[in-house]
Design an enzyme around this catalytic site. Structure first.
Site, mmCIF file in Angstrom:
data_model
loop_
_atom_site.group_PDB
_atom_site.id
_atom_site.type_symbol
_atom_site.label_atom_id
_atom_site.label_comp_id
_atom_site.label_asym_id
_atom_site.label_seq_id
_atom_site.Cartn_x
_atom_site.Cartn_y
_atom_site.Cartn_z
ATOM 1 C CG HIS A 294 -5.670 -4.148 7.724
ATOM 2 N ND1 HIS A 294 -6.630 -5.029 8.166
ATOM 3 C CD2 HIS A 294 -5.870 -4.026 6.380
ATOM 4 C CE1 HIS A 294 -7.372 -5.411 7.149
ATOM 5 N NE2 HIS A 294 -6.937 -4.813 6.042
ATOM 6 C CD GLU A 295 -3.728 -1.871 3.926
ATOM 7 O OE1 GLU A 295 -3.378 -2.672 3.042
ATOM 8 O OE2 GLU A 295 -4.916 -1.581 4.149
ATOM 9 C CG HIS B 198 -3.531 -7.060 3.099
ATOM 10 N ND1 HIS B 198 -4.322 -8.187 3.084
ATOM 11 C CD2 HIS B 198 -4.336 -6.026 3.500
ATOM 12 C CE1 HIS B 198 -5.550 -7.860 3.471
ATOM 13 N NE2 HIS B 198 -5.581 -6.559 3.736
#
Length: 462
Positions: A21-22, A25
């Site tokens: 997920h990170e 980003h």
């Protein structure tokens, strides 16, 4: 040992999901020219730190592993004035489309991970129960559709026409019926038995929202069939012992109906308290009588059900079901297509479930927290790689959907700000964002509390 497996499986699951997920980003931020100051797995005191000499990003593993974050250069969060030469690389200086892409990249990465994981499972193959239907209970939708037990479902299609979708396994059947129930459709099930292939109309328009849960198939009258129902043990002084049942016996039929599923068998016995039943049994426990078939007459004893307070029938036999399974495997391209389709369906299902919980149409008991996730992580890990990868994909989808909810402090809340900015040409004021963030934080705390309560309720059964 089981606790250790659960802890390790939970740590791996959370670690993988947070990193993916990170990194979504992080990668899109770098692609958009934004300077990333820190990539942290976990919160709190850093345990491990490393600074990339190439990008200047600080990579950190922190003490509290439940989450993570990516910190970007941003004038609103800077403790000191940012040098003029670095301002073009600040997140807040980017066009709204770039900011939108950076924030959306986290949930999108979770969906991509789910597609890859599902594709891996489909490509390597997985053993699943065959889509064979056990004899349904009277007046259930399955019984009303015409199922007698022993049929193998091979396809599902809408009653108003359209192309039928093949059914390859029991879980495949469950998922297709779940989608039809959510949409309140009537479907046609194509199933084959010794007489050929027939169509069975199934009306799912009136399925109650409360019934769309883990026991969804049971509510419809569907239980896996075609297996062998074995007596695993007999209680002393029970009706089963008096009738002559013994451990190792195979139950072939009950009052002429196939006995190939423990749940259906128990449900039938419960409704026959004090009524004689005829069991067709194949002897298996005694070597001298192994394979011998005979009829046994048993009268279930009437006992009070602690859950409902009603009188039900029990014979005092412990049962085990040996369900036939099939190996489901697909080619690389079809696996990716199925992975994308399964991810889309599960994401849409999650969104609809969230919506119905908000409107009161579905119970908040469907929310789960870290305890339940750890429990299922351990169980799926013990079942094997395919089960664990499928579980990981499911949680990844849930994480992606949760982060896209339009709640301030979540990615979805920021995306909502950017949509407003794109539509009006003005950014949402910092003051309003602060108020909304406090409200959003309160929502998250409330949801977390409900999820934790549900975890504890499942754990101690209250």
């Amino acid at each position: 040992m089981n606790l250790l497996i659960e802890v390790l499986a939970f740590a791996v699951a959370i670690g993988v999901l947070v990193v993916v997920h990170e990194y979504g980003h992080y990668s899109v931020a770098r692609w958009c020219g934004v300077k990333v100051l820190r990539f942290s797995i976990g919160f709190g005191k850093p345990l491990v730190q490393w600074v990339s000499p190439k990008t200047g990003t600080e990579w950190t593993i922190a003490a509290l592993p439940l989450g993570g974050y990516v910190k970007m250069l941003d004038e609103r969060e800077a403790d000191v004035q940012i040098p003029a030469g670095q301002l073009p690389h600040a997140f807040n200086r980017q066009h709204v489309a770039k900011r939108f892409a950076i924030v959306a990249a986290g949930p999108v990465a979770n969906f991509i991970l789910a597609i890859v994981l599902f594709a891996a499972v489909f490509a390597t193959g997985v053993s699943e129960p065959a889509a064979i239907v056990a004899a349904p209970a009277a007046n259930t939708p399955a019984a009303l559709a015409g199922f007698d037990g022993g049929e193998t479902v091979v396809a599902v299609r809408n009653s108003d026409g359209g192309r039928g979708e093949p059914v390859r396994s029991w879980s495949d059947l469950r998922w297709k019926l779940l989608g039809a129930a959510f949409d309140h459709h009537r479907v046609i099930l194509s199933a084959k038995d010794s007489h050929g292939t027939s169509d069975f109309p199934l009306d799912l328009r009136d399925v109650a929202e409360k019934d769309v849960d883990d026991d969804f198939m049971s509510h419809l009258g569907f239980e896996p069939g075609g297996g062998k129902l074995i007596v695993a043990g007999v209680q002393a002084g029970s009706a089963a012992q008096h009738a002559g049942l013994a451990a190792g016996d195979r139950l072939v039929s009950i009052d002429g109906k196939p006995a190939d599923n423990a749940t259906a068998f128990i449900a039938y016995v419960k409704t026959h308290a004090g009524k004689p039943m005829t069991l067709q049994v194949e002897r298996g426990g005694d070597a001298q009588q192994a394979g011998k078939s005979e009829e046994i007459h048993v009268v279930p004893l009437a006992q009070r059900d602690d859950a409902t307070g009603e009188s039900i029938g029990r014979i005092g036999a412990e049962l085990a079901t040996q369900v036939p399974s099939i190996q489901v495997r697909y080619g690389p391209i079809e696996s990716l297509q199925l992975g994308a389709h399964r991810t889309w369906d599960l994401a849409a299902y999650s969104v609809r479930m969230f919506g119905r919980m908000l409107t009161g149409e579905a119970s908040l008991k469907n929310l789960s927290g870290p305890v339940t996730i750890a429990d299922y992580a351990g169980k799926s890990a013990r079942l094997g790689p395919s089960a664990f990868l499928s579980f990981l994909a499911l949680v990844s989808i849930s994480l992606g959907v949760l982060n896209l909810l339009p709640i301030p402090v979540l990615d979805g809340g920021h995306l909502l700000y950017y949509l407003v900015e794109a539509a009006t040409g003005k950014a949402v004021s910092d003051r309003l964002q602060l108020v909304l963030q406090r409200a959003g934080l309160a929502c998250i705390v409330a949801l977390s509390a409900i999820a934790l309560f549900n975890d504890l309720a499942r754990l101690i059964h209250f």
